[in-house]
Motif scaffolding. Structure first.
Motif, PDB file in Angstrom:
ATOM      1  N   GLU B 259       0.854  -1.177   0.000  1.00  0.00           N
ATOM      2  CA  GLU B 259       0.000   0.000   0.000  1.00  0.00           C
ATOM      3  C   GLU B 259       0.895   1.234   0.000  1.00  0.00           C
ATOM      4  O   GLU B 259       1.700   1.422   0.893  1.00  0.00           O
ATOM      5  CB  GLU B 259      -0.836  -0.025   1.276  1.00  0.00           C
ATOM      6  CG  GLU B 259      -1.790   1.115   1.418  1.00  0.00           C
ATOM      7  CD  GLU B 259      -3.201   0.751   1.023  1.00  0.00           C
ATOM      8  OE1 GLU B 259      -3.512  -0.444   1.013  1.00  0.00           O
ATOM      9  OE2 GLU B 259      -3.968   1.659   0.752  1.00  0.00           O
ATOM     10  N   GLN B 263      -2.736   3.775  -2.660  1.00  0.00           N
ATOM     11  CA  GLN B 263      -3.085   2.802  -3.691  1.00  0.00           C
ATOM     12  C   GLN B 263      -2.370   1.500  -3.433  1.00  0.00           C
ATOM     13  O   GLN B 263      -1.347   1.472  -2.758  1.00  0.00           O
ATOM     14  CB  GLN B 263      -2.589   3.294  -5.051  1.00  0.00           C
ATOM     15  CG  GLN B 263      -3.302   4.472  -5.603  1.00  0.00           C
ATOM     16  CD  GLN B 263      -2.625   4.862  -6.897  1.00  0.00           C
ATOM     17  OE1 GLN B 263      -1.407   4.913  -6.973  1.00  0.00           O
ATOM     18  NE2 GLN B 263      -3.407   5.121  -7.902  1.00  0.00           N
ATOM     19  N   ARG B 264      -2.897   0.449  -4.029  1.00  0.00           N
ATOM     20  CA  ARG B 264      -2.197  -0.826  -3.910  1.00  0.00           C
ATOM     21  C   ARG B 264      -1.329  -0.968  -5.154  1.00  0.00           C
ATOM     22  O   ARG B 264      -1.826  -0.975  -6.269  1.00  0.00           O
ATOM     23  CB  ARG B 264      -3.212  -1.965  -3.828  1.00  0.00           C
ATOM     24  CG  ARG B 264      -3.992  -1.938  -2.524  1.00  0.00           C
ATOM     25  CD  ARG B 264      -4.914  -3.128  -2.418  1.00  0.00           C
ATOM     26  NE  ARG B 264      -4.201  -4.384  -2.315  1.00  0.00           N
ATOM     27  CZ  ARG B 264      -3.567  -4.829  -1.234  1.00  0.00           C
ATOM     28  NH1 ARG B 264      -3.535  -4.083  -0.157  1.00  0.00           N
ATOM     29  NH2 ARG B 264      -2.968  -5.996  -1.227  1.00  0.00           N
ATOM     30  N   VAL B 265      -0.028  -1.056  -4.927  1.00  0.00           N
ATOM     31  CA  VAL B 265       0.888  -1.156  -6.068  1.00  0.00           C
ATOM     32  C   VAL B 265       1.873  -2.277  -5.819  1.00  0.00           C
ATOM     33  O   VAL B 265       2.094  -2.687  -4.677  1.00  0.00           O
ATOM     34  CB  VAL B 265       1.698   0.150  -6.270  1.00  0.00           C
ATOM     35  CG1 VAL B 265       0.823   1.232  -6.811  1.00  0.00           C
ATOM     36  CG2 VAL B 265       2.352   0.573  -4.987  1.00  0.00           C
TER      37      VAL B 265
END
Lengths: 358, 376
Positions: B259, B263-265
């Motif tokens: 995270e 955002q989740r990247v």
């Protein structure tokens, strides 16, 4: 006629009551009391008065401050793993020349070279002559067979030098100590396991010198990867029978053992070196600045540099020297004397004249 | 299809008065501009295949990069050997194949891995199994091509080799140089700087400069991006220029999602920050992916077919002719006999044909230009 005067009647020496801190070295108590001022010291079971044996520590301290220390550290590892930077960070000075300034032709010497550089650094009145022995060319070629041999030869040559000086009739007052006290071996942070070369090197040299393995450039490993990697490395070292410093067999008592066990659990130390300072958390710290954050060298959450430094310099520096002298050097000496039948004088290459007999 | 109709209408308007009949309209507009669309439809039906080789020492993040590039987990059941087991390991070649589909386009992706490369104490000729493998694939294709049934040739030729350079050095090491020199004429080599998250931006720049200098110094022919056509858009040309100046790409891979900034990247979580794999200011992963998959995948295949394979084929044929001349035997392993070296007359013929071909190409270009002008 003379009765044995019971001890209680003997006049007590006039000694000031011993304070709880160390008495200043100048106050050598007079053996005969002058007056009745003596207060009974009654310390310990055997001492009837304060003698002052404990001031020997202070005397030693003064002496060693005058003479200074020698410390020889060797760094071994493939080129580019940050050896010189780490040594500079450990001793907070530019003691090691960095190899990025080398031209392409000098970059990979064909055989392993041994380069030693000495500096005298001073702190708090204590002088230390630090010698850093670098080994460029180790592990850099395509065929690295026996690349540890020049290193092994160098270490044995230093033992030989010391032995020759010891065995002289007219010995020097203080034999210059060029023996390698500590060898920092740099492991590449692949995250998988030890490489073949690492195991071969440590197998050949762990009985000859104190090896401290460190994981170089460890800012490329996340915390999980770090723990896993360290576990795997420790298992492999055990499986191959490699004993790194501090060796289990030389633990003298329980206290030593528990201290050293803690250290052995944390080895190999995952370190990051840097000689640049940055501003972070309100103060100037040594670190590496990347687009995603600053890696702080002395922050124990980031890397184990401070653990290594405290272990090597602040607690075990003298022990490293002692193990080298009492164990590794003695092993070498015993072997040499046995080989020679124990009676012949030592000569290294046959060119030197025989000066002494044992 | 809409563009085709538009084009037709435009041509009509510009060239012809309104009273033209349909027959005469057909005479003006040939219609082969629809060829690319036809090719497109056929290829989508057939599907594409791509063979990618990854080479480099173990522990440089090769499998992680492959997983990140293709968003799959190809190495689920991999068991890492410890150092004892690896004492007698030689370089192996392993293949993993996976079928990926995206928006109706099918891709059969083959990853050729080279475990054991560069791991031993003595790494002399550790690239030999790899060159042998590449030659084997060429040989097999050669035989298939010369065979009777050529409809379903399996193309196992290696289209691209990603070579991972460790970031812990001061440039190329002897083993890197030797490997690339042994392979640069057999396969498209793309050198990468792996695990770039251990380098600061200035160190990355320095290392890239050194690697580029050394590649030039040793005469290694790595894969060159094709020059942009002069009529491409300015933006594309700019992108292309940036791409070329960025080589070798400094990449970071990750199998985990973290995270970051809400955002989740894909990234790596460190105590001092989060490295995002797809963040252009962190590493060149996005550039690599764009180049490898989105813009140059087909070019890589073309260069493999047109250059590397042709080199192999020419060498092979030459060897066979010299062998035939020596042994004077007529039985060759292939059903087709290679042609003897052409004499002067055939050379003249070849020259004539070449010139004809050139003339035809020029005519085609002129026609294309005319159509362009008429469009505008």
């Amino acid at each position: 006629m003379s009765d044995i005067v019971p001890p209680e009647v003997r006049p007590k020496p006039a000694v000031p009551a011993k304070p709880f801190h160390v008495a200043p070295p100048n106050s050598v108590p007079s053996p005969q009391g002058m007056g009745g001022e003596g207060q009974g010291s009654g310390r310990g079971s055997a001492l009837l008065g304060y003698i002052g044996i404990d001031t020997i520590i202070e005397q030693m301290r003064k002496k060693t401050m005058k003479t200074g220390f020698d410390f020889n550290i060797m760094v071994v590892g493939q080129s580019g793993l940050g050896k010189s930077t780490l040594v500079n960070t450990l001793f907070k000075s530019q003691v090691s020349r960095r190899s990025t300034s080398w031209s392409r032709d000098e970059k990979f010497p064909k055989t392993v070279e041994i380069k030693s550089v000495s500096h005298v650094i001073e702190e708090g009145g204590v002088k230390m002559k630090l010698t850093v022995i670098d080994t460029p060319g180790f592990g850099d070629q395509i065929n690295n067979e026996n690349c540890w041999e020049p290193i092994s030869k160098y270490i044995n040559e230093q033992y030989e030098k010391f032995l020759k000086e010891e065995v002289n009739i007219a010995r020097k007052k203080r034999i210059p100590d060029t023996r390698v006290h500590c060898c920092l071996y740099f492991i590449s942070p692949t995250g998988h396991s030890l490489r073949q070369l690492d195991i071969e090197f440590m197998k050949h040299l762990s009985r000859v010198v104190n090896i401290i393995p460190v994981i170089a450039k460890s800012d490329t490993l996340t915390l999980d990867e770090k723990t896993e990697f360290k576990q795997r490395v420790r298992k492999e070292l055990e499986a191959c029978g490699i004993e790194c410093y501090p060796q289990k067999e030389f633990d003298e008592d329980m206290e030593d053992k528990s201290d050293n066990d803690k250290i052995r659990e944390a080895m190999p130390f995952a370190v990051v070196g840097s000689d640049k300072e940055y501003q972070a958390s309100g103060k100037r710290i040594l670190g590496r600045k990347t687009p995603w954050g600053v890696v702080e060298v002395e922050n124990p959450n980031h890397c184990e540099f401070s653990l290594l430094r405290d272990f090597m310099i602040r607690s075990h520096l003298q022990d490293l020297k002692e193990v080298t002298h009492n164990i590794h050097y003695e092993t070498y000496r015993a072997k040499r004397l046995n080989d020679n039948g124990g009676l012949h004088p030592i000569s290294s290459s046959g060119q030197d004249t025989q000066e002494s007999n044992l | 299809m809409d563009t085709m109709m538009l084009q037709e209408k435009l041509v009509e308007k510009l060239l012809c008065p309104r009273t033209r009949t349909t027959r005469q309209k057909d005479k003006q507009y040939v219609g082969f501009a629809t060829l690319p669309n036809q090719v497109h439809r056929k290829s989508v039906k057939k599907g594409f295949d791509f063979t990618l080789m990854v080479a480099g020492e173990s522990g440089l993040g090769k499998s992680t990069i492959v997983n990140s590039l293709f968003l799959t987990d190809l190495y689920k059941d991999r068991k890492l050997l410890n150092a004892e087991e690896r004492i007698n390991q030689t370089v192996e070649i392993t293949k993993h194949t996976v079928d990926i589909e995206e928006k109706g386009v099918k891709l059969k992706l083959t990853i050729v891995d080279t475990p054991g490369f560069g791991d031993a104490v003595n790494n002399n000729e550790c690239w030999k199994p790899i060159t042998d493998y590449i030659d084997q694939q060429f040989e097999q294709y050669f035989r298939d091509e010369s065979g009777l049934n050529r409809k379903n040739i399996l193309d196992n030729r290696v289209h691209c080799c990603l070579y991972f350079i460790p970031p812990f050095g001061h440039g190329l090491r002897p083993v890197d140089v030797e490997f690339m020199k042994a392979l640069h004429e057999k396969v498209n080599i793309i050198p990468l700087i792996s695990k770039a998250d251990c380098l600061t931006p200035s160190e990355v720049k320095k290392l890239k400069g050194r690697v580029r200098d050394e590649i030039e110094h040793f005469g290694i022919k790595v894969y060159q991006f094709p020059e942009c056509d002069s009529d491409e858009e300015e933006e594309f040309k700019q992108m292309d220029k940036e791409l070329k100046e960025c080589t070798p790409f400094a990449v970071i891979g990750s199998n985990t999602v973290v995270e970051a900034r809400g955002q989740r990247v894909r990234g790596r979580l460190y105590p001092w920050g989060i490295v995002e794999v797809e963040n252009q200011s962190h590493c060149d992963f996005v550039k690599l992916r764009n180049m490898l998959i989105r813009s140059h995948m087909h070019d890589l295949k073309d260069v493999t077919c047109d250059v590397h394979y042709e080199n192999y084929r020419a060498n092979c044929i030459q060897e066979m002719t010299s062998k035939l001349a020596q042994d004077n035997r007529t039985d060759s392993p292939l059903p087709i006999l290679p042609l003897p070296t052409p004499d002067v007359e055939t050379e003249k013929l070849i020259k004539m044909k070449d010139e004809e071909l050139k003339r035809m190409q020029e005519m085609l270009e002129k026609m294309q230009q005319q159509m362009h002008e008429k469009d505008q």
